[in-house]
Design a protein around this motif. Structure first.
Motif, mmCIF file in Angstrom:
data_model
loop_
_atom_site.group_PDB
_atom_site.id
_atom_site.type_symbol
_atom_site.label_atom_id
_atom_site.label_comp_id
_atom_site.label_asym_id
_atom_site.label_seq_id
_atom_site.Cartn_x
_atom_site.Cartn_y
_atom_site.Cartn_z
ATOM 1 N N ALA A 150 15.251 78.643 70.752
ATOM 2 C CA ALA A 150 15.215 79.080 69.217
ATOM 3 C C ALA A 150 14.807 78.319 68.492
ATOM 4 O O ALA A 150 14.801 78.329 67.467
ATOM 5 C CB ALA A 150 16.433 80.633 69.196
ATOM 6 N N VAL A 151 16.352 77.400 68.588
ATOM 7 C CA VAL A 151 16.330 75.961 68.076
ATOM 8 C C VAL A 151 14.861 75.152 67.178
ATOM 9 O O VAL A 151 14.682 75.189 66.625
ATOM 10 C CB VAL A 151 17.932 75.379 68.442
ATOM 11 C CG1 VAL A 151 17.885 73.805 67.845
ATOM 12 C CG2 VAL A 151 18.714 75.902 68.437
ATOM 13 N N LEU A 152 13.987 75.043 69.454
ATOM 14 C CA LEU A 152 13.188 74.910 69.134
ATOM 15 C C LEU A 152 11.978 75.201 68.071
ATOM 16 O O LEU A 152 11.567 74.623 67.520
ATOM 17 C CB LEU A 152 12.612 74.319 70.690
ATOM 18 C CG LEU A 152 11.262 73.814 70.569
ATOM 19 C CD1 LEU A 152 11.045 72.284 69.838
ATOM 20 C CD2 LEU A 152 10.524 73.762 71.963
ATOM 21 N N ALA A 153 11.918 76.585 68.457
ATOM 22 C CA ALA A 153 11.112 77.207 67.235
ATOM 23 C C ALA A 153 11.235 76.369 65.910
ATOM 24 O O ALA A 153 9.982 76.458 65.617
ATOM 25 C CB ALA A 153 10.750 78.645 67.405
ATOM 26 N N GLN A 154 12.363 77.218 65.606
ATOM 27 C CA GLN A 154 12.447 76.572 64.432
ATOM 28 C C GLN A 154 12.278 75.447 63.438
ATOM 29 O O GLN A 154 11.918 75.244 62.753
ATOM 30 C CB GLN A 154 14.184 77.235 64.037
ATOM 31 C CG GLN A 154 14.736 78.699 63.732
ATOM 32 C CD GLN A 154 15.727 78.606 63.958
ATOM 33 O OE1 GLN A 154 16.560 78.338 62.853
ATOM 34 N NE2 GLN A 154 16.904 79.802 64.877
ATOM 35 N N ARG A 155 12.591 74.244 64.277
ATOM 36 C CA ARG A 155 12.277 73.191 64.337
ATOM 37 C C ARG A 155 10.804 72.349 64.138
ATOM 38 O O ARG A 155 10.064 71.996 63.480
ATOM 39 C CB ARG A 155 13.157 72.300 64.705
ATOM 40 C CG ARG A 155 14.048 71.931 65.099
ATOM 41 C CD ARG A 155 14.938 70.922 65.391
ATOM 42 N NE ARG A 155 16.630 71.442 65.549
ATOM 43 C CZ ARG A 155 17.672 70.660 65.746
ATOM 44 N NH1 ARG A 155 17.492 70.612 66.495
ATOM 45 N NH2 ARG A 155 18.926 71.236 65.408
ATOM 46 N N LEU A 167 8.058 71.342 61.092
ATOM 47 C CA LEU A 167 7.081 70.160 60.954
ATOM 48 C C LEU A 167 5.605 70.571 61.326
ATOM 49 O O LEU A 167 4.920 70.149 60.808
ATOM 50 C CB LEU A 167 7.032 70.034 62.851
ATOM 51 C CG LEU A 167 6.541 68.200 62.926
ATOM 52 C CD1 LEU A 167 7.685 67.198 61.974
ATOM 53 C CD2 LEU A 167 6.390 67.878 63.983
ATOM 54 N N GLY A 168 5.654 72.378 60.127
ATOM 55 C CA GLY A 168 4.800 72.685 60.334
ATOM 56 C C GLY A 168 3.348 73.380 61.361
ATOM 57 O O GLY A 168 2.614 73.708 60.966
ATOM 58 N N HIS A 169 3.658 73.042 62.410
ATOM 59 C CA HIS A 169 3.776 73.672 63.655
ATOM 60 C C HIS A 169 3.892 75.021 64.263
ATOM 61 O O HIS A 169 4.343 75.686 65.085
ATOM 62 C CB HIS A 169 3.900 72.482 65.172
ATOM 63 C CG HIS A 169 2.940 71.442 64.828
ATOM 64 N ND1 HIS A 169 3.726 70.364 65.535
ATOM 65 C CD2 HIS A 169 2.636 70.738 64.100
ATOM 66 C CE1 HIS A 169 3.657 69.188 65.737
ATOM 67 N NE2 HIS A 169 3.048 69.288 64.710
ATOM 68 N N ARG A 217 -3.159 84.795 63.288
ATOM 69 C CA ARG A 217 -3.018 86.020 64.386
ATOM 70 C C ARG A 217 -1.895 85.685 65.247
ATOM 71 O O ARG A 217 -0.810 86.694 65.799
ATOM 72 C CB ARG A 217 -4.570 85.850 65.358
ATOM 73 C CG ARG A 217 -3.938 86.381 66.528
ATOM 74 C CD ARG A 217 -5.672 86.620 67.452
ATOM 75 N NE ARG A 217 -5.428 86.926 68.641
ATOM 76 C CZ ARG A 217 -6.456 86.950 68.978
ATOM 77 N NH1 ARG A 217 -7.912 86.017 69.095
ATOM 78 N NH2 ARG A 217 -6.418 87.809 70.634
ATOM 79 N N ALA A 218 -1.235 84.426 65.350
ATOM 80 C CA ALA A 218 -0.666 84.298 66.330
ATOM 81 C C ALA A 218 1.401 84.608 65.841
ATOM 82 O O ALA A 218 2.106 84.828 66.666
ATOM 83 C CB ALA A 218 0.250 82.535 67.144
ATOM 84 N N ALA A 219 1.441 84.434 64.405
ATOM 85 C CA ALA A 219 2.456 85.368 64.038
ATOM 86 C C ALA A 219 2.385 86.255 63.757
ATOM 87 O O ALA A 219 3.590 87.616 64.305
ATOM 88 C CB ALA A 219 2.757 84.181 62.946
ATOM 89 N N ARG A 220 1.662 86.997 63.641
ATOM 90 C CA ARG A 220 1.532 89.016 63.310
ATOM 91 C C ARG A 220 1.856 89.917 65.109
ATOM 92 O O ARG A 220 2.241 90.341 65.028
ATOM 93 C CB ARG A 220 -0.054 89.060 63.747
ATOM 94 C CG ARG A 220 -0.153 90.848 62.937
ATOM 95 C CD ARG A 220 -1.496 90.991 62.305
ATOM 96 N NE ARG A 220 -2.806 90.450 63.096
ATOM 97 C CZ ARG A 220 -3.514 89.634 62.724
ATOM 98 N NH1 ARG A 220 -3.504 88.560 61.911
ATOM 99 N NH2 ARG A 220 -4.362 89.419 63.316
ATOM 100 N N GLU A 221 1.223 89.171 65.684
ATOM 101 C CA GLU A 221 0.917 88.837 67.605
ATOM 102 C C GLU A 221 3.346 89.678 67.691
ATOM 103 O O GLU A 221 3.268 89.728 68.362
ATOM 104 C CB GLU A 221 0.293 88.393 68.482
ATOM 105 C CG GLU A 221 -1.451 88.962 68.506
ATOM 106 C CD GLU A 221 -2.164 88.331 69.567
ATOM 107 O OE1 GLU A 221 -1.611 87.019 70.048
ATOM 108 O OE2 GLU A 221 -3.323 88.457 69.342
ATOM 109 N N LEU A 222 2.844 88.041 67.390
ATOM 110 C CA LEU A 222 4.436 87.485 67.869
ATOM 111 C C LEU A 222 5.668 89.045 67.377
ATOM 112 O O LEU A 222 6.633 89.763 67.657
ATOM 113 C CB LEU A 222 5.406 86.296 67.648
ATOM 114 C CG LEU A 222 6.899 85.736 67.677
ATOM 115 C CD1 LEU A 222 6.486 86.003 68.930
ATOM 116 C CD2 LEU A 222 7.315 84.261 66.474
ATOM 117 N N ASP A 223 5.046 89.390 65.215
ATOM 118 C CA ASP A 223 5.274 90.125 65.238
ATOM 119 C C ASP A 223 5.978 91.861 65.434
ATOM 120 O O ASP A 223 6.908 91.995 65.966
ATOM 121 C CB ASP A 223 5.637 89.763 63.473
ATOM 122 C CG ASP A 223 5.900 91.177 62.959
ATOM 123 O OD1 ASP A 223 7.338 90.631 62.009
ATOM 124 O OD2 ASP A 223 5.780 92.309 61.884
#
Length: 339
Positions: free
Chosen positions: A270-275, A279-281, A322-328
């Motif tokens: 969770a911490v890694l994903a937020q960082r 960073l914009g990735h 797409r990646a964000a939509r599928e995650l959501d």
């Protein structure tokens, strides 16, 4: 009634101004001392039982989360350990029981902190300090102070975190290399929070050197390994504005994290994903959050719930990707399943 709120202590608010008892002040205290009417008699087997239960609860914490493990620990403390602390027995057995009780109380405080019950966690920690002092148990005393430093850091009290981390180190002059590494890593984290870059990196070097001298033994409660060291590196680099370096350290931490430590992995991912998102990735962050969901789905954890809600809030603006939509969509399905 929640057994964690009965018999051992009561809940309350976290206090950054709390006075911490010194080891020398509690080393001869009779915490849980002999009652006028002993509840029974304890022996070495009773101590082994408490230590074994503590190890098992730590395993459950790693695999299933604090939401399940903490009530078990609290109930065992209230129903079994407290009566034994009021029992008679040989002096060595009584000291050993105080030490075992201190270790379990520390673990219960750690779980309360992890489950956002910070006032309760702090009270467990103070109880653990007193039990450790009465047992003459320097290791658990110092480890508990380090846990209190981490709690202060999590709540944004950098100066208090550093004070507690330094106190833990000062109370452990004869500590073995693994405990030294454990304490130096926390000192590094806290020093970086108050802007002391020089001390932070010096403590990291000391932690790494001490860890290189430690044996390969793993401890169920309060252990320190390469994964934990890299997590401290990630904290220091983040506080010193090296976001890319912090991300790299978190990845290294995850590589060496034991597979069974699901709760720790949930927090790290969770911490890694937020960082990564910071960073914009975005796509890389979504992939990491997906790994977070793999473990989160199997846990009962308030901190995991916080991370889950943060993930959904951070991803929401990017639903056209797409990646964000599928995650959501996956998160929405999981939220429905957990209701």
């Amino acid at each position: 009634m929640d057994p964690s709120r009965r018999g051992v202590l009561t809940a309350g608010l976290y206090s950054a101004a709390l006075t911490v008892p010194l080891f020398t002040d509690v080393a001869h205290a009779q915490e849980g001392g002999r009652a006028t009417r002993p509840a029974g008699r304890i022996g070495p087997g009773d101590v082994v039982t408490v230590r074994t239960m503590t190890d098992r609860i730590a395993d459950i914490l790693d695999e299933l989360g604090g939401g399940l493990a903490r009530p078990m620990a609290a109930a065992f403390l209230v129903n079994t350990v407290l009566p034994q602390l009021r029992s008679s027995g040989e002096e060595k057995d009584r000291k050993d029981m105080l030490s075992a009780a201190s270790d379990l109380t520390y673990l219960t405080g750690w779980m309360a902190m992890y489950e956002r019950e910070h006032g309760l966690g702090q009270r467990y920690y103070v109880k653990a300090l007193k039990l450790a002092g009465a047992a003459g148990d320097h290791v658990t005393y110092c480890r508990t102070l380090r846990g209190m430093s981490l709690q202060a850091a999590n709540l944004g009290h950098g100066n208090k975190a550093l004070q507690l981390a330094d106190s833990a180190a000062q109370a452990a002059p004869g500590a073995g290399p693994r405990l030294v590494a454990f304490l130096r890593g926390q000192q590094a984290h806290a020093a970086s929070m108050v802007g002391d870059r020089h001390q932070a990196f010096a403590r990291l070097r000391e932690a790494e050197a001490a860890l290189s001298r430690a044996d390969s033994r793993r401890e169920a409660v309060g252990g320190y390994d390469r994964s934990a060291y890299q997590f401290h590196v990630a904290h220091v680099l983040y506080e010193t504005r090296d976001l890319a370096g912090s991300i790299a350290a978190l990845k290294e931490s995850l590589k060496s994290q034991p597979h069974r430590e699901r709760q720790g992995r949930v927090h790290s991912n969770a911490v890694l994903a937020q960082r990564q998102l910071e960073l914009g990735h975005l796509e890389e962050a979504c992939a990491t959050w997906s790994a977070f969901l793999d473990d989160y789905a199997q846990l009962s954890t308030a901190r995991g719930d916080d991370h889950f809600h943060t993930m959904r809030r951070r991803v929401a603006p990017y639903r056209r990707v797409r990646a964000a939509r599928e995650l959501d969509e996956r998160a929405r399905a999981l939220a429905d399943a957990k209701r």
